[in-house]
Design an enzyme around this catalytic site. Structure first.
Site, PDB file in Angstrom:
ATOM      1  N   GLU A 113      10.607   7.758 -16.734  1.00  0.00           N
ATOM      2  CA  GLU A 113      11.442   7.163 -15.685  1.00  0.00           C
ATOM      3  C   GLU A 113      10.682   5.980 -15.140  1.00  0.00           C
ATOM      4  O   GLU A 113       9.451   5.964 -15.192  1.00  0.00           O
ATOM      5  CB  GLU A 113      11.632   8.157 -14.525  1.00  0.00           C
ATOM      6  CG  GLU A 113      12.533   9.314 -14.836  1.00  0.00           C
ATOM      7  CD  GLU A 113      12.251  10.479 -13.877  1.00  0.00           C
ATOM      8  OE1 GLU A 113      12.306  10.291 -12.649  1.00  0.00           O
ATOM      9  OE2 GLU A 113      11.937  11.566 -14.383  1.00  0.00           O
ATOM     10  N   LYS A 115       8.952   3.859 -12.258  1.00  0.00           N
ATOM     11  CA  LYS A 115       8.309   4.280 -11.018  1.00  0.00           C
ATOM     12  C   LYS A 115       8.882   3.411  -9.915  1.00  0.00           C
ATOM     13  O   LYS A 115       8.556   2.230  -9.804  1.00  0.00           O
ATOM     14  CB  LYS A 115       6.796   4.114 -11.143  1.00  0.00           C
ATOM     15  CG  LYS A 115       6.044   4.671  -9.968  1.00  0.00           C
ATOM     16  CD  LYS A 115       4.570   4.798 -10.317  1.00  0.00           C
ATOM     17  CE  LYS A 115       3.806   5.411  -9.172  1.00  0.00           C
ATOM     18  NZ  LYS A 115       3.794   4.579  -7.994  1.00  0.00           N
ATOM     19  N   ASP A 117       9.546   1.812  -6.408  1.00  0.00           N
ATOM     20  CA  ASP A 117       8.564   1.502  -5.374  1.00  0.00           C
ATOM     21  C   ASP A 117       9.166   1.665  -3.982  1.00  0.00           C
ATOM     22  O   ASP A 117       9.701   0.728  -3.401  1.00  0.00           O
ATOM     23  CB  ASP A 117       8.035   0.079  -5.583  1.00  0.00           C
ATOM     24  CG  ASP A 117       6.646  -0.080  -5.008  1.00  0.00           C
ATOM     25  OD1 ASP A 117       6.086   0.913  -4.520  1.00  0.00           O
ATOM     26  OD2 ASP A 117       6.126  -1.206  -5.042  1.00  0.00           O
ATOM     27  N   TYR A 232      16.984   7.132  -5.047  1.00  0.00           N
ATOM     28  CA  TYR A 232      17.119   7.666  -6.398  1.00  0.00           C
ATOM     29  C   TYR A 232      16.460   9.038  -6.388  1.00  0.00           C
ATOM     30  O   TYR A 232      15.312   9.178  -5.961  1.00  0.00           O
ATOM     31  CB  TYR A 232      16.364   6.802  -7.415  1.00  0.00           C
ATOM     32  CG  TYR A 232      17.043   5.517  -7.810  1.00  0.00           C
ATOM     33  CD1 TYR A 232      18.417   5.326  -7.631  1.00  0.00           C
ATOM     34  CD2 TYR A 232      16.316   4.481  -8.396  1.00  0.00           C
ATOM     35  CE1 TYR A 232      19.033   4.139  -8.013  1.00  0.00           C
ATOM     36  CE2 TYR A 232      16.927   3.296  -8.787  1.00  0.00           C
ATOM     37  CZ  TYR A 232      18.282   3.122  -8.592  1.00  0.00           C
ATOM     38  OH  TYR A 232      18.876   1.962  -8.969  1.00  0.00           O
ATOM     39  N   LYS A 321       0.889   2.265 -14.660  1.00  0.00           N
ATOM     40  CA  LYS A 321       1.241   1.166 -13.764  1.00  0.00           C
ATOM     41  C   LYS A 321       1.080  -0.182 -14.463  1.00  0.00           C
ATOM     42  O   LYS A 321       0.097  -0.406 -15.167  1.00  0.00           O
ATOM     43  CB  LYS A 321       0.355   1.217 -12.524  1.00  0.00           C
ATOM     44  CG  LYS A 321       0.435   2.590 -11.834  1.00  0.00           C
ATOM     45  CD  LYS A 321       0.709   2.481 -10.371  1.00  0.00           C
ATOM     46  CE  LYS A 321      -0.545   2.314  -9.598  1.00  0.00           C
ATOM     47  NZ  LYS A 321      -0.308   2.431  -8.157  1.00  0.00           N
ATOM     48  N   CYS A 415     -20.337 -29.300   7.304  1.00  0.00           N
ATOM     49  CA  CYS A 415     -19.093 -28.748   7.841  1.00  0.00           C
ATOM     50  C   CYS A 415     -17.982 -29.803   7.745  1.00  0.00           C
ATOM     51  O   CYS A 415     -18.172 -30.939   8.170  1.00  0.00           O
ATOM     52  CB  CYS A 415     -19.296 -28.337   9.291  1.00  0.00           C
ATOM     53  SG  CYS A 415     -17.760 -27.831  10.087  1.00  0.00           S
ATOM     54  N   CYS A 418     -17.181 -30.750  11.649  1.00  0.00           N
ATOM     55  CA  CYS A 418     -18.111 -31.376  12.597  1.00  0.00           C
ATOM     56  C   CYS A 418     -19.316 -31.981  11.897  1.00  0.00           C
ATOM     57  O   CYS A 418     -20.209 -32.524  12.533  1.00  0.00           O
ATOM     58  CB  CYS A 418     -18.556 -30.357  13.640  1.00  0.00           C
ATOM     59  SG  CYS A 418     -19.684 -29.130  12.964  1.00  0.00           S
ATOM     60  N   CYS A 433     -21.064 -22.692   9.458  1.00  0.00           N
ATOM     61  CA  CYS A 433     -21.347 -23.840  10.308  1.00  0.00           C
ATOM     62  C   CYS A 433     -21.899 -23.243  11.586  1.00  0.00           C
ATOM     63  O   CYS A 433     -21.261 -22.411  12.221  1.00  0.00           O
ATOM     64  CB  CYS A 433     -20.071 -24.628  10.600  1.00  0.00           C
ATOM     65  SG  CYS A 433     -20.274 -25.736  12.020  1.00  0.00           S
ATOM     66  N   CYS A 438     -18.149 -26.491  17.368  1.00  0.00           N
ATOM     67  CA  CYS A 438     -17.313 -26.997  16.274  1.00  0.00           C
ATOM     68  C   CYS A 438     -15.835 -26.678  16.577  1.00  0.00           C
ATOM     69  O   CYS A 438     -15.484 -25.507  16.791  1.00  0.00           O
ATOM     70  CB  CYS A 438     -17.788 -26.318  14.986  1.00  0.00           C
ATOM     71  SG  CYS A 438     -16.845 -26.716  13.527  1.00  0.00           S
TER      72      CYS A 438
HETATM   73  N1  NAD Z   1      -3.812  -2.008  -2.499  1.00  0.00           N
HETATM   74  C1  NAD Z   1      -4.297  -1.151  -1.637  1.00  0.00           C
HETATM   75  O1  NAD Z   1      -5.106  -1.462  -0.777  1.00  0.00           O
HETATM   76  C2  NAD Z   1      -3.827   0.269  -1.712  1.00  0.00           C
HETATM   77  C3  NAD Z   1      -4.216   1.191  -0.737  1.00  0.00           C
HETATM   78  C4  NAD Z   1      -3.749   2.494  -0.827  1.00  0.00           C
HETATM   79  C5  NAD Z   1      -2.921   2.862  -1.875  1.00  0.00           C
HETATM   80  N2  NAD Z   1      -2.546   1.929  -2.797  1.00  0.00           N
HETATM   81  C6  NAD Z   1      -1.687   2.296  -3.943  1.00  0.00           C
HETATM   82  O2  NAD Z   1      -0.917   3.441  -3.681  1.00  0.00           O
HETATM   83  C7  NAD Z   1      -1.227   4.448  -4.613  1.00  0.00           C
HETATM   84  C8  NAD Z   1      -1.247   5.782  -3.919  1.00  0.00           C
HETATM   85  O3  NAD Z   1       0.002   6.022  -3.377  1.00  0.00           O
HETATM   86  P1  NAD Z   1       0.767   7.353  -3.686  1.00  0.00           P
HETATM   87  O4  NAD Z   1      -0.101   8.517  -3.462  1.00  0.00           O
HETATM   88  O5  NAD Z   1       2.067   7.270  -2.976  1.00  0.00           O
HETATM   89  O6  NAD Z   1       0.955   7.304  -5.229  1.00  0.00           O
HETATM   90  P2  NAD Z   1       1.939   6.503  -6.077  1.00  0.00           P
HETATM   91  O7  NAD Z   1       2.915   5.768  -5.246  1.00  0.00           O
HETATM   92  O8  NAD Z   1       1.158   5.699  -7.035  1.00  0.00           O
HETATM   93  O9  NAD Z   1       2.645   7.671  -6.900  1.00  0.00           O
HETATM   94  C9  NAD Z   1       3.268   8.822  -6.346  1.00  0.00           C
HETATM   95  C10 NAD Z   1       4.637   8.556  -5.856  1.00  0.00           C
HETATM   96  O10 NAD Z   1       5.432   7.918  -6.838  1.00  0.00           O
HETATM   97  C11 NAD Z   1       6.764   8.013  -6.401  1.00  0.00           C
HETATM   98  N3  NAD Z   1       7.703   7.896  -7.516  1.00  0.00           N
HETATM   99  C12 NAD Z   1       8.414   6.777  -7.807  1.00  0.00           C
HETATM  100  N4  NAD Z   1       9.183   6.947  -8.846  1.00  0.00           N
HETATM  101  C13 NAD Z   1       9.012   8.222  -9.259  1.00  0.00           C
HETATM  102  C14 NAD Z   1       9.569   8.983 -10.309  1.00  0.00           C
HETATM  103  N5  NAD Z   1      10.449   8.450 -11.150  1.00  0.00           N
HETATM  104  N6  NAD Z   1       9.171  10.257 -10.452  1.00  0.00           N
HETATM  105  C15 NAD Z   1       8.251  10.798  -9.613  1.00  0.00           C
HETATM  106  N7  NAD Z   1       7.682  10.113  -8.593  1.00  0.00           N
HETATM  107  C16 NAD Z   1       8.060   8.832  -8.425  1.00  0.00           C
HETATM  108  C17 NAD Z   1       6.844   9.282  -5.613  1.00  0.00           C
HETATM  109  O11 NAD Z   1       7.274   8.977  -4.319  1.00  0.00           O
HETATM  110  C18 NAD Z   1       5.432   9.777  -5.530  1.00  0.00           C
HETATM  111  O12 NAD Z   1       5.118  10.268  -4.267  1.00  0.00           O
HETATM  112  C19 NAD Z   1      -2.567   4.097  -5.180  1.00  0.00           C
HETATM  113  O13 NAD Z   1      -2.714   4.551  -6.485  1.00  0.00           O
HETATM  114  C20 NAD Z   1      -2.585   2.588  -5.089  1.00  0.00           C
HETATM  115  O14 NAD Z   1      -2.071   2.011  -6.263  1.00  0.00           O
HETATM  116  C21 NAD Z   1      -2.985   0.674  -2.742  1.00  0.00           C
HETATM  117 ZN    ZN Z   2     -18.539 -27.271  12.108  1.00  0.00          ZN
END
Ligand code: NAD
Ligand code: ZN
Length: 673
Positions: A113, A115, A117, A232, A321, A415, A418, A433, A438
């Site tokens: 499926e 993923k 967002d 979904y 991903k 700088c 300045c 600087c 400044c």
């Molecule tokens: N960039 C940053 O600073 C930062 C910080 C924290 C987390 N993150 C990101 O977030 C991720 C962690 O978040 P997370 O725990 O929610 O994990 P995730 O979002 O990577 O994966 C889990 C989630 O995917 C979702 N999902 C979407 N489609 C789905 C499907 N078809 N089937 C099943 N689940 C589906 C569900 O809601 C599930 O909870 C990290 O791996 C990272 O990539 C980034």
């Molecule tokens: Zn300066």
């Protein structure tokens, strides 16, 4: 790596991941998802190499999220986990091999499926009627947002056809690309009106995922409906013996009335899974919602039970991903920006290029090391990448298109504002600087002072600050408090209304609490969280000024860099003069204690080891709420050590020093008495 080094790295990674996670959830990630996932993987690896370092509170053991105080918290019947993830084809093969080995089969069927967002939601139906909708929260318990969920059109309130008495369905709530744009357009239009009326503007939504999460937590269901969310469904979570495969489950969900996109596919082996992944890499951009990868799930339901879960994710699924998008474009020039601390940031100006739906014109180059690392030459063609909604980053140079005789980028020595000579300390990446006068630094300090998390004077914009400085009305933020109507009338285009607004904004800032005032002072390395910690312990500004470097450094999560900077601030005549202006203006320089009990009578605590009742953070919060303080290391000034399971060197040292050691239960009794 020695054990000690590993211990330090684990602590460092855990803290960083914790902070990054928070920023990510606030819609302002500091780094790309891939960089975040690399850090998380390093942590997981270290914890598996050194099992003693694995704590229950580690971010590797927890679903990143939390419950809020605005909704009723409900425990999930089955924990809502995260997904393990990868960016590599090889890991997929490993995943497949491991599963075949674990269940002793030659072939496994997978459902792919996209993923989606957005944010996960659990829906419970009793006799076909939606009775409860709960967010993922911390995975164990979430927020009951049933009223909000009922406003989402694609969530059926009543199921159709044949269904079990009790059913739990999980799915992803998202804001479509269209709704996201419409909502932002609406905010822009409203902001135009707000601006005309001189009211505070609303921030635009950062990205669809964050927008969906924010919308779901609105207190007024009508507001949720306005945001036009969608859902979904992707999983039947409760047991339903009539469903033997995940694929059938999806078809059944559709028949019950859930929204299931027709992008899912059943594949007989991992090679076919890979074909699915590659075929959707481009196509997904035409979908109505943002997707960031593919979720691969074992099809047979009985195998889910056999494979089970880790603390954080099911073993029968993995998320692949897609890498952040990249583009190639010529470098036009480099601008050097001067920040409020005098730090110089080089910014690359690029020939505009389309990337992930936006036009990119600039990218941060961070510092001289980064330019060195890229071996950047003038007129180079560079690769830019964007992950999430963060500022794009230059990840490399296309050396094949470099012209002969091209010259290497020479970092500036003076700088740009300045002209004073820039300095760079041993071991530091950034140039500075050092001229306190400044102009961009003065402006930056004042902008920081009036910012939302500081004194929150939003009626004072950047241009006005520049004018005030250039006319000579202000030299630092302390001078804001001696501005008058008469003085302000010298500004261009500044009429009575704006003047009054600014003056009342300045007046109101006198009520800003002490911890925010500390943050507003703009001490280097002292962010808003550290400011709160300092305020909790040094309850008025004189106590903070008199605190020794050691006393500051031993606070939990504070450290010596902060301590040095704080001391530097209070030893500087310029800063003391600034502080005097603020004191005579009547700002709050004393902590207004709310509900801090004195059960622990200023006793100091160190907590170590694995706990089962409280998480480490909860324990720290409890100590503070009860009037105690938290230290990171054992010294004779510590009153108690709360020792959990596997408490190591700290316990030994505490015993040697004769410090009272408490079990978690004893601690719990102590605060509940
Ligand atoms: N960039 C940053 O600073 C930062 C910080 C924290 C987390 N993150 C990101 O977030 C991720 C962690 O978040 P997370 O725990 O929610 O994990 P995730 O979002 O990577 O994966 C889990 C989630 O995917 C979702 N999902 C979407 N489609 C789905 C499907 N078809 N089937 C099943 N689940 C589906 C569900 O809601 C599930 O909870 C990290 O791996 C990272 O990539 C980034
Ligand atoms: Zn300066």
């Amino acid at each position: 790596m020695t054990f000690k080094e590993a211990e330090q790295r684990v602590e460092e990674l855990s803290n960083q991941i914790h902070d990054l996670d928070k920023k990510y959830r606030e819609g302002a990630p500091d780094i790309s998802d891939q960089e975040f996932d690399i850090m998380m993987n390093e942590l997981i690896q270290l914890e598996s190499d050194y099992p003693e370092l694995l704590k229950v509170t580690s971010p590797s053991q927890r679903v990143g999220g939390e419950v809020s105080q605005n909704f009723e918290n409900v425990a999930h019947a089955i924990p809502m986990l995260s997904l393990s993830n990868t960016y590599d084809k090889e890991d997929l093969t490993d995943f497949d091999d491991r599963i075949k080995k674990d269940i002793n089969l030659d072939q496994v069927e997978y459902v792919c499926e996209l993923k989606y967002d957005g944010v996960a939601l659990s829906l419970t139906y009793e006799n076909g009627i939606l009775v409860r909708a709960v967010t993922r929260g911390d995975g164990i318990k979430g927020d009951d947002i049933t009223k909000n969920a009922r406003t989402i059109k694609s969530i059926p309130l009543q199921l159709t056809g044949e269904f079990p008495d009790i059913l739990e369905v999980r799915g992803e709530v998202f804001m479509s690309k269209n709704s996201f744009e419409e909502n932002n357009l609406k905010i822009s239009v409203e902001n135009e009106i707000r601006r005309q009326k001189g009211n505070k503007e609303q921030p635009l939504l950062a990205n669809p995922r964050n927008a969906a999460a924010g919308a779901l937590k609105q207190l007024d269901p009508k507001k949720v409906a306005e945001k036009k969310l969608d859902m979904y469904a992707y999983q039947i979570a409760s047991d339903y013996e009539k469903i033997t495969s995940h694929y059938d489950g999806l078809l059944r969900l559709k028949a019950w009335g859930f929204n299931i996109p027709d992008t899912f596919e059943i594949n007989s082996d991992i090679d076919k899974v890979w074909d699915y992944i590659t075929s959707w890499d481009q196509k997904r951009k035409d979908l109505p919602l943002e997707t960031d990868g593919v979720v691969i799930k074992v099809n047979q339901m009985d195998l889910h039970k056999k494979l089970g879960n880790t603390a954080k994710s099911p073993r029968w699924a993995i998320a692949y991903k897609y890498k952040a998008e990249a583009a190639k474009t010529p470098l036009l020039s480099i601008t050097y920006q001067v920040g409020r601390t005098g730090a110089i940031t080089p910014v690359a100006n690029l020939e505009p290029v389309q990337l992930a739906g936006t036009t990119v014109r600039r990218a941060s180059l961070h510092n001289a090391n980064e330019i060195e690392r890229l071996d950047l030459h003038y007129n180079d063609v560079v690769y830019v990448e964007k992950g999430g909604e963060i500022i794009p980053k230059i990840t490399g140079v296309d050396k094949t298109s470099r012209r002969e005789g091209a010259t290497k980028v020479n970092y500036i020595e003076n700088c740009p504002a300045c002209n004073s000579t820039l300095e760079r300390k041993e071991g530091e990446a950034q140039h500075y600087c050092k001229n306190y006068e400044c102009p961009p630094q003065i402006k930056g300090r004042i902008q920081h002072f009036v910012s939302r998390k500081a004194m929150n004077i939003d009626s004072l914009g950047g241009e006005t600050i520049e004018q005030l400085i250039s006319i000579g009305l202000i030299k630092d933020a302390g001078d804001l408090y001696s501005l008058t109507e008469e003085k302000l009338s010298q500004l261009d285009r500044f009429k009575e209304k704006s003047i009054n607004k600014l003056l009342s904004g300045i007046e109101e800032s006198k009520n800003i609490p002490y911890e925010q005032v500390i943050f507003a002072l703009g001490i280097r390395s002292v962010g808003s969280t550290i400011s709160e910690k300092l305020a909790e312990v040094f309850t008025d500004i004189d106590k903070l000024a008199e605190a020794t470097e050691e006393e500051i450094a031993e606070l939990y999560d504070v450290g010596s860099t902060v301590a040095v900077e704080v001391k530097k601030f209070f030893n500087s005549d310029v800063q003391l003069e600034f502080l005097d202006k603020l004191k005579s203006a009547g700002l709050k320089f004393k902590l207004e204690k709310q509900e801090v009990k004195d059960t622990l009578e200023s006793k100091s605590f160190v907590c170590t080891g694995k706990f089962s009742i409280y998480s480490r953070n909860e324990m720290h919060a409890l100590i503070k709420q009860n009037g105690g303080s938290v230290k990171t290391s054992i010294s004779k000034n510590v009153d108690y050590l709360v020792a959990g399971e596997k408490a190591g060197s700290k316990l030994k040292k505490a015993t040697e020093l004769g410090i009272t050691v408490l079990t978690e239960e004893e601690f719990s009794e102590m605060i509940n008495n």
